[in-house]
Design an enzyme around this catalytic site. Structure first.
Site, PDB file in Angstrom:
ATOM      1  N   ASP A 357       0.834  -1.194   0.000  1.00 44.47           N
ATOM      2  CA  ASP A 357       0.000   0.000   0.000  1.00 44.47           C
ATOM      3  C   ASP A 357       0.871   1.248   0.000  1.00 44.47           C
ATOM      4  O   ASP A 357       1.854   1.344   0.748  1.00 44.47           O
ATOM      5  CB  ASP A 357      -0.887  -0.032   1.242  1.00 44.47           C
ATOM      6  CG  ASP A 357      -1.778   1.191   1.362  1.00 44.47           C
ATOM      7  OD1 ASP A 357      -2.657   1.352   0.514  1.00 44.47           O
ATOM      8  OD2 ASP A 357      -1.572   1.973   2.316  1.00 44.47           O
ATOM      9  N   GLU A 393       1.634  -0.420  -5.011  1.00 43.64           N
ATOM     10  CA  GLU A 393       0.713   0.667  -5.320  1.00 43.64           C
ATOM     11  C   GLU A 393       1.622   1.879  -5.506  1.00 43.64           C
ATOM     12  O   GLU A 393       2.109   2.448  -4.527  1.00 43.64           O
ATOM     13  CB  GLU A 393      -0.282   0.903  -4.193  1.00 43.64           C
ATOM     14  CG  GLU A 393      -1.272   2.013  -4.533  1.00 43.64           C
ATOM     15  CD  GLU A 393      -2.233   2.314  -3.387  1.00 43.64           C
ATOM     16  OE1 GLU A 393      -3.397   2.625  -3.675  1.00 43.64           O
ATOM     17  OE2 GLU A 393      -1.804   2.265  -2.219  1.00 43.64           O
TER      18      GLU A 393
END
Length: 717
Positions: A357, A393
């Site tokens: 993330d 990401e």
């Protein structure tokens, strides 16, 4: 509590010096070694808890290389524990030590107990955040504790399926939301690791044909105080507190530490079904929030050591994540925490990879995102982590944080440009087909220059964050009122189209169009080179009722509704996944060259056709009004060999996409490209299967509006 069958925490335990390594709590059969890193602590208390919550404190007398440690005899598996760390409380200097706060061991392998909202969670008085005064109230009754774990799980030779990247089809899924409403999962197992491993859910994954589940965060997390005040909870889980512990609330086991065994059993069951397990991990920030957030672990152990502080005002945090703080992976001990956690989940929990993330936040050296940062260096040389699937990401919320295409080899990336381009095309935006062609063929403009392959691109149209597929064609405006933020949260520019009516409708024409648009988006995704990622429930027609930021909705808004399954859509997606997995030409491991294939009379491995049957010209590529394109993939031109070094050949396909609102007459090319065509998929039809007859000759044919065709090329012997 009987510890290892002998004595309770408050008895005269034998406390020996122990060892500074490994960090965490490790049982040796007779006692447990506790080790905690804190560079600035003046003293550390190990706190052991009886089942009734009675606390017994033991001052750690040994400190080696900034690690406080002791071996406590008679303490074994199941023991709850925490720490109190003594030192200066001077937020203006970055110091936030406060022994009134019970702290979770960052290396705890299991967590027991809930976080409950209470003023004692905060290191400062709640009405005097910047007073520089430490709050003296004891937080222990309101915070979770670590659990000593020993789990000799019977893996029985388990190994991951080892799915090659080019064969991978990812299914992004939430452990709880997947089965909370599933009628064929036993009620006691719904919403748990065991529920995800149930025969009913695994059967769905197998019938769908996905190869890899990407689990939303399962590291132990807690809810933010601002959500608890509104009576909500953090559902997605991007608020990590424990990087080694499976989230306790996802376990059906009632025993402390039982979540470890249950998680392993889930992985083993999925592996036995040929399905990989990838974890969405949040190493960029923690659950402690900003300067006004709670003191739960890192902040009280060594605030200056774990976090990036504002150089001008160390009482504040540098926030590249939008969540209040940023872990400082420039520091060796923080980087070690990250790597120890990753290795633990691979070696002990048998997971097959990670999706990072806000990965750009991990790559920042000083301010800029640095491709040569220590984060990359350590991962690339690690003999364990470098060999599993690594997905970034590739952005954060800081300046210069959008880094799609800029991560180094070994990494794949969530391709945000793919999502944006495909949504633009099917929502009717006049963006032409130039960018679409790149996205359909693996995004060579992003990933080719540094030697990466098409599978560096993880293609997606929807994800957990945003509208699900059904809502993408039903709503143009978010409806996030249930989140309690007056609809201010969530993305306002979604690159979508509601097909002419906002929200649900009984108009059959609108309903049919919306169904076709969903099929168009999904067929584009599954026919593109790269790695497709499906969002759980999109194949079933799941809706969030217009909420595009359901991070705090642990209810029917977020859960998969198994009572309202769109059977035709499920059949459509399963059909496309099966075609993809059986067709090497649709999942190539090398970028297309556009070169002529010897011996074919002039065909190319990749060719682009305009509606008139001619190949696209330079003017066509820059025509923003062009909404129809033909993509020819020649299976005789695949540029890789199988495991025995033999050339790979496949059937050839012609894909037509018409995103326009009107039908278009297109010319199906004849020799040498083809002697005829067989319809394989047409998004005109609910299951994608066209009616008979399905074979057509080269020549003119009407391509309906807003339709995708997949045609198999036929050649005479």
């Amino acid at each position: 509590m009987q510890l290892n069958g002998r004595r309770a925490a408050g008895d005269d335990l034998e406390v020996w010096p122990g060892s500074p390594a490994p960090l965490g709590a490790h049982w040796d059969g007779n006692g447990t070694n506790f080790a905690l890193w804190s560079a600035g602590a003046q003293a550390v208390d190990l706190c052991l808890f009886d089942p009734d919550g009675t606390e017994h404190r033991h001052r750690l007398q040994e400190s080696t290389h900034q690690v406080w440690h002791a071996r406590v005899g008679g303490v074994g598996p199941g023991q709850r524990y925490g720490y109190r760390v003594h030192g200066g409380y001077d937020p203006g200097s970055g110091l936030r030590y406060n022994p009134a706060k019970l702290l979770l061991d960052p290396y705890a392998q299991a967590v027991d107990g809930e976080l409950t909202l209470h003023p004692s969670l905060f290191g400062h008085p709640v009405d005097a955040v910047d007073s520089g005064v430490a709050d003296p109230s004891d937080s222990a009754p309101h915070v979770p504790r670590g659990v000593v774990v020993h789990d000799p799980f019977p893996w029985d030779g388990d190994r991951g399926p080892g799915i090659p990247w080019s064969d991978t089809v990812i299914y992004e899924v939430h452990v709880r939301g997947a089965t909370m409403s599933h009628p064929d999962v036993p009620p006691a197992l719904r919403g748990t690791y065991a529920g995800l491993a149930s025969p009913a859910f695994i059967a769905h994954l197998k019938s769908l044909g996905v190869t890899t589940v990407e689990l939303l965060p399962v590291h132990h997390f807690v809810s933010e105080p601002h959500l608890l005040r509104r009576g909500l909870t953090n559902y997605w889980g991007y608020n990590t507190l424990g990087y080694f512990a499976p989230h306790a609330a996802y376990s059906s086991s009632g025993s402390a530490g039982g979540q470890v065994t249950e998680f392993k059993a889930m992985v083993k069951a999925l592996h036995a079904a040929g399905i990989e397990v990838v974890l969405d991990v949040v190493y960029n920030h923690t659950a402690e929030g900003d300067h006004a957030g709670p003191t739960l672990s890192f902040k009280g152990i060594d605030n200056r050591g774990y976090y990036r502080l504002d150089g001008a005002n160390p009482a504040r945090y540098t926030d590249y994540t939008g969540c209040g703080n940023t872990l400082d992976v420039r520091r060796p001990q923080v980087l070690a925490l990250l790597m120890d956690s990753l290795r633990y989940w691979v070696t002990e929990m048998h997971v097959d990879g990670f999706r990072f993330d806000l990965a750009a936040a991990l790559a920042r050296s000083m301010h800029d995102v640095d491709r040569l940062s220590a984060f990359f260096d350590v991962i690339h040389q690690d003999p364990v982590v470098s060999r599993v699937k690594l997905i970034a990401e590739p952005w954060d919320v800081g300046e210069g944080g959008y880094q799609v295409g800029n991560f180094p080899p070994l990494w794949t990336e969530w391709n945000g440009l793919y999502r944006d381009t495909v949504r633009d095309v099917w929502s009717g935006a006049h963006v032409g087909v130039r960018d679409l062609a790149y996205r359909l063929t693996g995004s060579s403009d992003l990933y080719r220059s540094d030697g990466r392959r098409p599978f560096a691109s993880v293609n997606f149209v929807t994800a957990h964050d945003g509208f699900p597929m059904r809502d993408l064609v039903t709503y143009e405006h978010k409806r996030n009122e249930a989140n309690g933020e007056d609809n201010r949260d969530g993305e306002s520019h979604n690159r979508n189209w509601n097909c002419g009516v906002e929200g649900p409708t009984d108009d059959p024409a609108i309903t049919e169009l919306r169904g076709r648009q969903v099929r168009n988006l999904l067929s584009t995704l599954l026919l593109s080179t790269g790695v497709p990622m499906l969002t759980a429930g999109d194949e079933l027609g799941r809706t969030q009722q217009g909420n595009n930021n359901a991070y705090c909705q642990d209810n029917e808004i977020s859960w998969i509704d198994w009572s309202g399954v769109d059977a035709d859509l499920l059949a459509f997606v399963s059909r496309l996944v099966a075609i993809r997995r059986s067709s090497p030409v649709l999942r190539q491991v090398a970028f297309f060259e556009g070169h002529e294939i010897p011996g074919t009379g002039g065909t190319r491995d990749l060719a682009w056709f305009a509606p008139d049957g001619g190949q696209l010209t330079t003017a066509d590529w820059f025509d923003t009004g062009l909404q129809t394109i033909g993509m020819y993939l020649d299976g005789r031109g695949i540029r890789h060999r199988d495991e025995r070094g033999r050339p790979v050949h496949d059937e050839s396909y012609l894909v037509w996409l018409n995103a326009g609102s009107d039908p278009v007459q297109v010319q199906l090319p004849g020799a040498p490209w083809s002697d005829g065509y067989e319809f394989v998929v047409s998004t005109e039809y609910p299951t994608g299967e066209p009616p008979q007859p399905t074979v057509v000759a080269p020549g003119p044919i009407e391509l309906p509006s807003r339709t995708v065709w997949l045609l198999r090329v036929l050649r005479r012997p």
